[in-house]
Design an enzyme around this catalytic site. Structure first.
Site, PDB file in Angstrom:
ATOM      1  N   GLN A   1       0.862  -1.179   0.000  1.00  0.00           N
ATOM      2  CA  GLN A   1       0.000   0.000   0.000  1.00  0.00           C
ATOM      3  C   GLN A   1       0.903   1.235   0.000  1.00  0.00           C
ATOM      4  O   GLN A   1       1.740   1.409   0.887  1.00  0.00           O
ATOM      5  CB  GLN A   1      -0.887  -0.010   1.252  1.00  0.00           C
ATOM      6  CG  GLN A   1      -1.620   1.289   1.545  1.00  0.00           C
ATOM      7  CD  GLN A   1      -2.607   1.690   0.471  1.00  0.00           C
ATOM      8  OE1 GLN A   1      -2.532   2.805  -0.049  1.00  0.00           O
ATOM      9  NE2 GLN A   1      -3.514   0.788   0.137  1.00  0.00           N
ATOM     10  N   TYR A   2       0.734   2.090  -0.993  1.00  0.00           N
ATOM     11  CA  TYR A   2       1.579   3.283  -1.065  1.00  0.00           C
ATOM     12  C   TYR A   2       1.265   4.264   0.057  1.00  0.00           C
ATOM     13  O   TYR A   2       2.144   4.723   0.763  1.00  0.00           O
ATOM     14  CB  TYR A   2       1.397   3.980  -2.414  1.00  0.00           C
ATOM     15  CG  TYR A   2       2.098   3.307  -3.575  1.00  0.00           C
ATOM     16  CD1 TYR A   2       2.786   2.109  -3.404  1.00  0.00           C
ATOM     17  CD2 TYR A   2       2.059   3.869  -4.837  1.00  0.00           C
ATOM     18  CE1 TYR A   2       3.419   1.500  -4.475  1.00  0.00           C
ATOM     19  CE2 TYR A   2       2.696   3.266  -5.912  1.00  0.00           C
ATOM     20  CZ  TYR A   2       3.368   2.074  -5.726  1.00  0.00           C
ATOM     21  OH  TYR A   2       3.991   1.479  -6.782  1.00  0.00           O
ATOM     22  N   ASP A   3       0.007   4.634   0.181  1.00  0.00           N
ATOM     23  CA  ASP A   3      -0.369   5.611   1.201  1.00  0.00           C
ATOM     24  C   ASP A   3      -1.883   5.619   1.345  1.00  0.00           C
ATOM     25  O   ASP A   3      -2.601   5.966   0.415  1.00  0.00           O
ATOM     26  CB  ASP A   3       0.121   7.013   0.821  1.00  0.00           C
ATOM     27  CG  ASP A   3       0.068   7.994   1.991  1.00  0.00           C
ATOM     28  OD1 ASP A   3      -0.909   7.932   2.766  1.00  0.00           O
ATOM     29  OD2 ASP A   3       0.994   8.809   2.129  1.00  0.00           O
TER      30      ASP A   3
END
Length: 494
Positions: free
Chosen positions: A292-294
Site C-alpha cells: 500500500q503506497y499511502d
C-alpha cells in the site's frame, strides 16, 4: 494557489477554493514508490491482485537484475525477481512468502539521496539546495553520462508518467473545474521557478560540471521520478531513491502500511544501513508482491504523484479553505482564538466522501462569520470558553450565514465543471477510456460527489434553523430563566 470563490455578506469573511494538495515551498513527499515501466505507472486492481506473470522482463531489466546479483545484493535464492505482469513491470514471488517476510534488502551504497549527491563531483555546488533539487540535478547529470555508475538503473527509468504534471493542454482540459487542475498548474509553476533559479545560480556558473545543456523538460523528468519513486518517512532520510525496491506495485486491496519498509543496521559491527522491504500480506509463488503506497492520499494526490486513481469512495476528497481576513474588525481576536485552538489565519479542511465533516470545520466557520450582536463572544472574558460555545450554534443569523455561504460555494464550484456526475458515470460504464481520461473522469466525478454531499449536509442544517438551540437560549437555561421547553420562568417574591 487558493482562489477566492465567495464573499460572505460580512466583508471580513472569505471562503476559498483550495487545491487538494497544500502548496509547498520545498519537496517533502509522503511515502512514494514508482511502479512505472515503458512510460506508464500501474496500480493493481483488486481483481488482478494475484495475476500471474506474463513473461520475462525486457533485456535492460534483466541486465539491471544481473548487476544486483553481481554486487551480491540479491542472489538466485532471493524470494523475488523482476517480472512482467498485466499491469507492467513488478516484483514476482519466487517462492511462497509469509506476511511481514523480508523480500529485499538494499545497502545504502546503492541509495540515491543527499549523501550520494554530496559524494559526487557536484556535491559542493549543491550543498545549499533543497534536498529534492539537489537530487534532481544529480539524476539529470548522471543520465547524460554514459559512464555513470547508475547507468543500468537510469536505463530502466521512464521518460514520463501518467502524472498530471506531464499531461498536454488537451488532456488537462478534461480536468476543468477540478482542484487537481489548479494543483497541477501550481506545481508546474513551482517546478519551473525552481529550475530557473537553479539554472541561474548553479548550472550556468558551473558549466564545467554540467557540460550538457539541461532544460526545463529534464528538470520535470527528474521531478516526476522523485515524486513517484522516492521513499520518505525513513529514519534519517528526507528523500531517497531505492533502486530495485521501487519496482514494487501498489494494491488498493492492501489496507495497511505497517511493515512495508524500514531502515536498519547491516550488522552489529557495521555502520552500513539497509533498506528492508517486507511483504505486508502472504503471497504465493508466482504472484506479485504488493504494498500500500499511502492510505491517506486522495485520488487527486494519487493522480499527481503516480498517475492513477482508485474507485474507493474514501479516495474522493475536496479541500475547503477558510480565511480570517485582515480587514475584519475583529481580526486580532479571531486569530488569537484560532491559534489557541490549533488553527490559524488560514485553515484547510479535507472533506472525504462518505465521512463526517472535519470536527473543527463548523466551529471555525462560526468563528470566521462571527460579528454583529454575536461579537460579544470575542471579549477576553470568553477567551478560555469560546471554542466550546462555537461547537454549538451561536445564533440563527450566524448559522444561517455559514449555511448559505457553504451552499453557495458548492453551487459555484459545481458550475465550474463541464460535465455532470451522470455523464461521467456513463463514460466510466462504457469503459475503454484512455488511461489519462479515466483519471480525469474519476477525479472530477469524485469531487462533484463530495460537493453534493457537503451541500446536502448544509441544506439539512438550513431546514433545522428554527429547531436549533442557540447561545442566548442555552445561557438563559443555565441561569434558570428558561425551562426545558423554552418557556420563561418567573420567580415569585414575597
Amino acid at each position: 494557489m487558493a482562489a477566492t470563490l465567495f464573499n460572505l455578506s460580512s466583508p471580513s469573511t472569505f471562503l476559498h477554493s483550495s487545491t487538494s494538495l497544500k502548496p509547498f515551498s520545498s519537496f517533502s513527499p509522503k511515502p512514494a514508490l514508482s511502479v512505472h515501466f515503458a512510460k506508464k505507472p500501474f496500480s493493481v486492481s483488486p481483481t488482478s491482485l494475484h495475476s500471474p506473470p506474463t513473461g520475462d522482463p525486457p533485456p535492460e531489466v534483466q541486465t539491471f537484475w544481473q548487476w544486483f546479483q553481481d554486487q551480491r545484493v540479491v542472489s538466485p535464492k532471493s524470494p523475488v525477481r523482476p517480472g512482467m505482469v498485466p499491469e507492467g513491470l513488478g516484483l514476482i514471488a519466487k517462492k511462497d512468502i509469509s506476511r511481514n517476510e523480508v523480500v529485499l534488502e538494499i545497502p545504502n551504497r546503492f541509495w540515491i539521496n543527499q549523501d550520494a549527491v554530496a559524494a559526487s563531483e557536484i556535491g559542493n555546488v549543491c550543498s545549499g539546495l533543497k534536498p529534492w533539487v539537489a537530487v534532481a540535478l544529480f539524476l539529470i547529470r548522471e543520465k547524460f553520462r554514459e559512464d555513470s555508475q547508475w547507468r543500468l538503473y537510469l536505463d530502466i527509468l521512464p521518460e514520463s508518467t501518467d502524472s498530471t504534471v506531464f499531461w498536454s493542454e488537451e488532456e488537462l482540459a478534461e480536468l476543468q473545474g477540478t482542484q487537481l487542475l489548479s494543483t497541477t498548474m501550481g506545481v508546474k509553476e513551482y517546478v519551473r521557478n525552481e529550475f530557473l533559479k537553479v539554472e541561474e545560480e548553479i548550472i550556468l556558473p558551473n558549466k564545467q560540471l554540467f557540460p550538457t545543456s539541461i532544460t526545463v523538460d529534464d528538470f520535470f523528468w527528474a521531478f516526476g521520478i522523485l515524486r513517484s519513486r522516492a521513499f520518505s518517512r525513513l529514519r534519517g532520510q528526507n528523500l531517497v531513491l531505492i533502486p530495485l525496491a521501487d519496482l514494487i506495485n501498489h494494491s488498493p486491496s492492501i489496507t495497511t502500511e505497517d511493515y512495508a519498509w524500514e531502515i536498519k543496521g547491516a550488522g552489529l559491527f557495521s555502520r552500513d544501513l539497509l533498506f528492508s522491504l517486507r511483504s505486508p500480506v502472504s503471497v504465493k509463488a508466482g504472484q506479485q508482491v504488493l504494498i500500500q503506497y499511502d492510505l491517506d492520499k486522495s485520488n487527486a494526490e494519487l493522480a499527481l504523484d503516480y498517475g492513477f486513481v482508485e474507485s474507493k469512495s474514501e479516495r474522493n476528497a475536496y479541500t475547503f479553505t477558510l480565511e480570517i481576513s485582515e480587514s475584519d474588525p475583529f481580526y486580532g481576536d479571531k486569530l488569537d482564538i484560532a491559534e489557541t485552538n490549533g488553527l490559524g489565519e488560514t485553515a484547510y479542511f479535507d472533506i472525504v466522501l462518505g465521512r463526517p465533516l472535519p470536527p473543527a470545520l463548523i466551529p471555525y466557520l462560526r468563528l470566521v462569520a462571527l460579528g454583529g450582536t454575536d461579537a460579544f463572544l470575542l471579549e477576553s472574558i470568553f477567551r478560555n470558553t469560546i471554542w466550546g460555545h462555537l461547537d454549538l450554534p451561536v445564533s440563527r443569523a450566524n448559522e444561517e450565514l455559514i449555511c448559505r455561504v457553504v451552499r453557495d460555494a458548492c453551487k459555484s464550484a459545481l458550475s465550474g465543471y463541464h460535465t455532470t456526475i451522470e455523464e461521467d458515470e456513463k463514460l466510466m460504464e462504457e469503459g475503454n477510456l484512455d488511461p489519462r481520461l479515466k483519471i480525469a473522469v474519476g477525479v472530477r466525478a469524485g469531487e462533484k460527489k463530495v460537493l453534493q454531499q457537503i451541500d446536502e449536509i448544509f441544506k439539512g442544517r438550513e431546514s433545522e434553523l428554527d429547531l436549533l438551540e442557540y447561545y442566548q437560549e442555552r445561557r438563559l437555561k443555565d441561569l434558570g430563566l428558561v425551562g426545558e421547553q423554552g418557556e420563561l420562568i418567573f420567580w415569585e417574591t414575597n
